[in-house]
Design a protein around this motif. Structure first.
Motif, mmCIF file in Angstrom:
data_model
loop_
_atom_site.group_PDB
_atom_site.id
_atom_site.type_symbol
_atom_site.label_atom_id
_atom_site.label_comp_id
_atom_site.label_asym_id
_atom_site.label_seq_id
_atom_site.Cartn_x
_atom_site.Cartn_y
_atom_site.Cartn_z
ATOM 1 N N PHE A 1 28.317 54.174 50.906
ATOM 2 C CA PHE A 1 28.716 54.356 52.303
ATOM 3 C C PHE A 1 27.433 54.549 53.105
ATOM 4 O O PHE A 1 26.645 55.445 52.820
ATOM 5 N N LYS B 1 31.054 50.540 50.107
ATOM 6 C CA LYS B 1 32.032 51.629 50.004
ATOM 7 C C LYS B 1 32.514 51.818 48.564
ATOM 8 O O LYS B 1 31.705 51.981 47.661
ATOM 9 N N HIS C 1 36.908 61.019 51.548
ATOM 10 C CA HIS C 1 36.401 60.112 50.511
ATOM 11 C C HIS C 1 36.160 60.816 49.174
ATOM 12 O O HIS C 1 35.815 60.141 48.191
#
Length: 332
Positions: free
Chosen positions: A130, A143, A170
Motif C-alpha cells: 500500500f 495492495k 486493512h
C-alpha cells in the motif's frame, strides 16, 4: 512515577506492592532489569504517597517521571528493548539491515531483489504493498496482491518482511506480515495507532515530516498504551528549508532517542535524502552514530521503478554499502 525495587525483594513482597498500587486505581507496568526491577505507576499518581512507598524495605527509590511518554521512557524501562522476529533480533546491541524496493511491482522484481539483498546481509525484506503518494495519479501499490508477493519472497529467502499499513481496516491482510510499518504521514493517526496497540505485531514507526522527537515518542506511547511494546522508531528525515535533499536527515536523533527511550532506533537514508548518491554516506554516518538498524531502498532497475527510483540503490550498490556499513560496525 516509578519505584525501583531492590534485588533481594521476594516475588511475594513485590506482588503485594503491585496489588496495593492497583488498589489505588493505578495501572502498573513491570520491567525486570539485570539488577533491579522497575515498577511503573501509570495514571493519576498525585494521590500516591511517595514517602510511604519509599519507606518500604523492598524499595530502593521512588521518582516521578516528568515526561508525558511514560512507558517509552528509559526511566520506566532502563534496559534496551530487543525486537525478536523469528530469531532475527534488533536493538540492545543487535544490528540489522532492512532492504527492498519502495513498492512491490511484480513477482520477478520482488523475488530478485529479495534474493540479492539477502545475499548481501540484509536481515529483513521491506516492500510497499500500500503506497501513500502525494499525487492521487501516482502508482498506489498492488495492495493485497503486493502482500502475497512479499510472502512468496519470504518463502524463497526466509527473510521476515516489513510493509506499510494505511488503514486499520486493512489489518486482516497483515496477519502474516512480520513487522507493520507506520509511515510518516500516519505517525499521528491516533485511531490507527490504537488498533496497532492491540495487534501483537512489531511496529516500525516512522517520524513525521515535521514532528519533534517528543511527538514521535508520544505516538509510540499510544501503541504501548494498547499493550504492544514491540516498537522500532525510524528517523527518515524531517522537512526544513533545504531543497537540495528530499528531507534533512536528523542523525542527532539517534543518541538523543537512545537517551530518552529504551526502544530501538533505525535510520532510513533513502527517504531522508532522496538521492541514491547520498544513501551510502548517510548510511555509514548512521552506523557510526549508533543506529540499531538501517533501512535502504533497493531496486533491480531504478530507472524503471514505479516509485522513488531516484533514491534507490541497485543490488550491486547495496552490496558495497552493506559491506562498508559492517566495517563501521566492526570499528564500533
Amino acid at each position: 512515577m516509578i519505584a525501583v525495587i531492590k534485588p533481594n525483594a521476594t516475588e511475594s513482597q513485590r506482588n503485594n506492592l503491585v496489588e496495593w498500587i492497583r488498589g489505588q486505581g493505578i495501572d502498573v507496568h513491570i520491567s525486570d532489569g539485570h539488577d533491579y526491577t522497575v515498577i511503573g505507576l501509570i495514571g493519576d499518581t498525585a494521590k500516591i504517597d511517595m514517602d510511604l512507598i519509599e519507606s518500604l524495605d523492598i524499595v530502593d527509590s521512588v521518582k516521578r517521571v516528568t515526561e508525558p511518554f511514560k512507558q517509552c521512557s528509559r526511566k520506566f524501562h532502563p534496559d534496551d528493548t530487543v525486537i525478536d522476529v523469528g530469531g532475527v533480533k534488533l536493538g540492545g546491541g543487535n544490528f540489522a539491515l532492512i532492504a527492498g524496493p519502495c513498492s512491490v511491482e511484480s513477482r520477478e522484481q520482488i523475488i530478485a531483489v529479495a534474493k540479492s539483498v539477502c545475499a548481501s546481509g540484509a536481515a529483513f525484506l521491506r516492500g510497499g504493498a500500500f503506497k501513500p503518494r502525494t499525487s492521487p495519479y501516482d502508482f498506489q501499490g498492488l495492495k493485497a496482491d503486493g502482500i502475497e508477493l512479499l510472502l512468496e519472497a519470504k518463502k524463497e529467502t526466509s527473510m521476515p518482511i516489513v510493509t506499510e499499513i494505511m488503514d486499520a481496516s486493512h489489518l486482516p491482510l497483515f496477519e502474516n506480515v512480520d513487522i507493520i510499518q507506520v509511515g510518516a504521514r500516519n505517525m499521528q493517526n491516533i485511531e490507527l495507532l490504537k488498533e496497532l496497540g492491540k495487534s501483537g505485531k512489531p511496529i516500525l514507526l516512522k517520524r513525521g515530516l515535521a514532528s519533534t522527537l517528543k511527538e514521535l515518542l508520544m505516538s509510540a506511547e499510544y501503541i504501548m498504551a494498547g499493550g504492544n511494546s514491540d516498537i522500532i522508531l525510524c528517523e527518515r528525515g524531517i522537512r526544513t528549508f533545504e531543497t537540495y535533499t528530499r528531507n534533512t536527515l536528523d542523525l542527532s536523533s539517534v543518541p538523543l532517542l537512545h537517551e530518552m527511550t529504551h526502544l530501538p532506533v533505525v535510520i532510513d537514508p533513502s527517504h531522508a535524502t532522496g538521492h541514491s548518491k547520498l544513501v551510502e554516506p548517510m548510511a555509514l554516518a548512521a552506523a557510526a552514530c549508533g543506529a540499531d538498524g538501517i533501512m535502504i531502498e533497493v531496486h533491480n532497475d531504478p530507472m524503471k521503478a514505479l516509485c522513488d527510483g531516484a533514491q534507490s540503490l541497485t543490488p550491486d550498490q547495496f552490496d558495497r554499502t552493506a559491506k562498508r556499513i559492517m566495517q563501521i560496525r566492526g570499528v564500533l
